[in-house]
Design an enzyme around this catalytic site. Structure first.
Site, PDB file in Angstrom:
ATOM      1  N   GLY A  58       5.144  -0.056  10.407  1.00 55.44           N
ATOM      2  CA  GLY A  58       3.712  -0.370  10.443  1.00 55.44           C
ATOM      3  C   GLY A  58       3.209  -0.212  11.856  1.00 55.44           C
ATOM      4  N   CYS A  85      11.824   0.230  11.394  1.00 56.52           N
ATOM      5  CA  CYS A  85      10.832   0.268  12.467  1.00 56.52           C
ATOM      6  C   CYS A  85      10.140  -1.094  12.621  1.00 56.52           C
ATOM      7  CB  CYS A  85       9.850   1.410  12.203  1.00 56.52           C
ATOM      8  SG  CYS A  85       8.980   1.886  13.687  1.00 56.52           S
ATOM      9  N   TYR A  86       8.878  -1.227  12.290  1.00 59.85           N
ATOM     10  CA  TYR A  86       8.229  -2.531  12.420  1.00 59.85           C
ATOM     11  C   TYR A  86       8.984  -3.593  11.608  1.00 59.85           C
ATOM     12  CZ  TYR A  86       4.766  -6.252  12.481  1.00 59.85           C
ATOM     13  OH  TYR A  86       4.149  -7.455  12.675  1.00 59.85           O
ATOM     14  N   HIS A 171      13.193   6.223  11.326  1.00 61.17           N
ATOM     15  CA  HIS A 171      12.693   6.355   9.949  1.00 61.17           C
ATOM     16  C   HIS A 171      13.657   7.173   9.087  1.00 61.17           C
ATOM     17  CE1 HIS A 171       8.714   4.575  10.450  1.00 61.17           C
ATOM     18  NE2 HIS A 171       8.797   5.009  11.698  1.00 61.17           N
ATOM     19  N   GLU A 173      13.411   7.672   5.984  1.00 58.28           N
ATOM     20  CA  GLU A 173      12.717   8.218   4.810  1.00 58.28           C
ATOM     21  C   GLU A 173      12.096   9.597   5.048  1.00 58.28           C
ATOM     22  OE1 GLU A 173      11.829   5.759   6.711  1.00 58.28           O
ATOM     23  OE2 GLU A 173       9.661   5.550   6.953  1.00 58.28           O
ATOM     24  N   ASP A 229      -1.064  15.140 -15.698  1.00 55.37           N
ATOM     25  CA  ASP A 229      -1.111  13.680 -15.802  1.00 55.37           C
ATOM     26  C   ASP A 229      -1.749  13.219 -17.108  1.00 55.37           C
ATOM     27  OD1 ASP A 229      -0.234  14.108 -13.270  1.00 55.37           O
ATOM     28  OD2 ASP A 229      -2.053  13.393 -12.277  1.00 55.37           O
ATOM     29  N   LYS A 371       4.611  11.897  -9.374  1.00 52.10           N
ATOM     30  CA  LYS A 371       4.325  13.156 -10.069  1.00 52.10           C
ATOM     31  C   LYS A 371       5.571  13.835 -10.659  1.00 52.10           C
ATOM     32  CE  LYS A 371       0.833  16.204 -10.487  1.00 52.10           C
ATOM     33  NZ  LYS A 371      -0.565  15.760 -10.659  1.00 52.10           N
TER      34      LYS A 371
END
Ligand code: XMP
Length: 515
Positions: A58, A85-86, A171, A173, A229, A371
């Site tokens: 964040g 991180c944060y 990070h 991710e 969708d 998705k």
């Protein structure tokens, strides 16, 4: 959905632009997860029965007034925790370590050097590249923690308490941390004890039951758009309630070539659901005549769509429910006011995104899916590949791909040129690698020459992008031959268009669509 019957982890969102990406990665590792704003009351999170909790990054600093913090119940839960991180800084700060403002912001790739054995890094080499993006840094670890890895600028790039609490300053991710997914996998399997066997097919059976419980004997309508969708949402609801679902497909005249026929064939013949097609081409085109402002176009299309849809729903009579293909990223985006504000660059008009005053109760069976998961569900439900893998198409359709006024001539040109580009991309085997590809008709006219004649026609722009989440995108490095063939075919086959250019703008700073 009732996720409690699966193993799940909770992700707490401290405001990082990457929070959604953490959720995607965890799902890719076949563990069900949900993202919660950091201050979500603990009982709400506990309902998921998480096997572990990930604390996101964040933008804040732990010392700032009103900075987000980790709720005491989470620290006391006894669950495995991974702070990123944060999230790591908040752990360090709240557990008795020391976080200080960094002299310089560390941003970009760094080499991580491991300095202790830990299951978190099982199977990874002693050194590997990671992506850093932080201002504050940890100066002293909390009691009971040991450093697990360092980089040139961060002596505590990873920490652990030797049991269940871990922190990563980098990070895992993002793709710039190439081994990051393995770290997340280690956390999920070795530390949280997850099996990683969640699949979208688990989801179908549960979702069908939930729709039945919600709808009872009621009638449902669903607006089909041609996109994946709404198609998957409709199929799922049809599976659950059969003929009590009626789908409405509004042909607003702004569809791609053959789109109406494709949707009709797929749903009438294949899925065999009740489908009402409304030919509203005249109504939309006359409402759009003379309008050039993009937001005004979107507003008009939204308004006309609601009119047509309402009239149809009234004709069916006794309808209580509206099925919509809302996806998880939309749910996340609207979860907090800050995210909502950040995400709203254009007024998106979602076909099926109908106003609350229609008085219909929403059925949103895809609201926890990404998705790619929706595509898997679509295939499992037997939808044809050309619908399941079709590139997303905006609700306002070709109207936002014709810059300036939408006229029947320019619409016809947009449709033809778009079909040519799609054919060439498919022929080159590139369609599935691209997130979206389409043609924009500009209002610019330029001089050209064909044979012995001077021409004076419009400039068409090709747009092709790669993207994971449509929040950011990169322009696709299409092979020259594909561009050359497309250009030559468009100029030869579409008389209104006499020049073709290729859009090489990423998002940001550009958006994917031009309007
Ligand atoms: P932008 O242009 O904002 O688009 O980068 C991001 C994604 O959203 C789609 N898009 C829309 N989808 N109604 C929709 O249903 C809209 O009004 C709309 N505008 C853009 C766009 O095609 C891309 O996939």
């Amino acid at each position: 959905m009732n996720a409690a019957s699966h193993e799940a982890v909770a992700i707490l969102d401290f405001g990082s632009q990457y929070s959604q990406l953490i959720a995607r990665r965890v799902r890719e590792l076949r563990v069900y997860c949900e993202l919660f704003p950091w201050d979500t009351p603990w009982p709400v999170i506990a309902r998921l029965q998480p096997k572990g909790i990930i604390l996101s990054g964040g933008p804040a600093s732990v010392y700032e007034e009103g900075a987000p913090f980790i709720q005491p119940e989470i620290l006391a839960s006894g669950l495995p925790l991974l702070g990123i991180c944060y999230g790591m800084q908040a752990l360090a700060h709240q557990l008795g370590g020391r976080v200080v403002p960094g002299q310089t912001r560390e941003y970009g790739q760094a080499i991580l050097e491991r300095c202790a054995e830990t299951p978190l890094f099982a199977g990874l080499p002693p050194e590997f590249p990671v992506w850093m993006s932080h201002g504050d840094r940890i100066e002293a670890l909390p009691p009971g923690f040991q450093p697990l890895a360092r980089t040139a600028n961060s002596p505590f790039a990873a920490m652990g308490d030797g049991q269940r609490i871990f922190g990563l300053q980098f990070h895992p991710e993002v793709v710039h941390t190439p081994r990051g997914k393995e770290i997340l996998a280690n956390f999920l399997t070795l530390i949280c004890g997850c099996r990683g066997d969640w699949t979208p097919s688990n989801f179908i059976a549960e979702s069908v039951q939930q729709i039945r419980d919600q709808v009872g004997e009621g009638k449902v309508v669903c607006a089909l758009s041609g996109g994946v969708d709404s198609a998957v949402a409709a199929s799922l609801v049809h599976w659950a309630v059969g003929d009590r679902l009626t789908c409405i497909f509004v042909d607003h005249g702004l569809l791609r070539k053959n789109e109406r026929q494709q949707v009709e064939a797929a749903f009438r013949e294949n899925v065999r659901l009740t489908l009402r097609t409304v030919d509203a081409r005249e109504q939309f085109l006359s409402a759009l005549a003379g309008v050039t402002d993009p937001e005004e176009k979107r507003r008009i299309i939204g308004r006309e769509f609601v009119r047509v849809f309402e009239a149809e729903a009234r004709t069916i009579g006794g309808v209580r429910f509206l099925a919509q293909g809302t996806l998880y990223p939309d749910v996340i985006e609207s979860a907090t006011p800050e995210r909502k504000a950040a995400a709203k660059i254009k007024t998106h008009h979602n076909v099926g995104g109908l106003p609350a005053d229609l008085g219909l109760e929403l059925v949103e069976p895809l609201r926890f899916l990404f998705k790619d998961e929706v595509r898997e569900v679509g295939l499992l439900l037997g939808l044809p590949e050309e619908i399941v893998f079709r590139h997303p198409f905006p609700g306002p359709g070709l109207a936002v791909r014709i810059i300036g006024e939408v006229t029947p001539e320019r619409l016809a040109a947009a449709r033809e040129a778009d079909a040519i580009f799609e054919q060439e991309i498919r022929r080159a085997g590139l369609y599935r690698q691209l997130a979206q590809s389409f043609v924009v008709i500009t209002p610019v006219r330029t001089v050209g020459v064909m044979g012995d004649y001077r021409t004076y026609g419009y400039v068409a722009a090709l747009r092709a992008v790669t993207s994971d989440d449509f929040m950011t995108a990169d322009w696709a490095r299409l092979p020259e031959e594909v561009l050359a063939r497309t250009s030559s075919r468009i100029v030869n086959e579409v008389p209104l268009l006499t020049r073709v250019v290729y859009d090489i703008t990423s998002k940001p700073p550009g958006t994917i669509e031009w309007e």
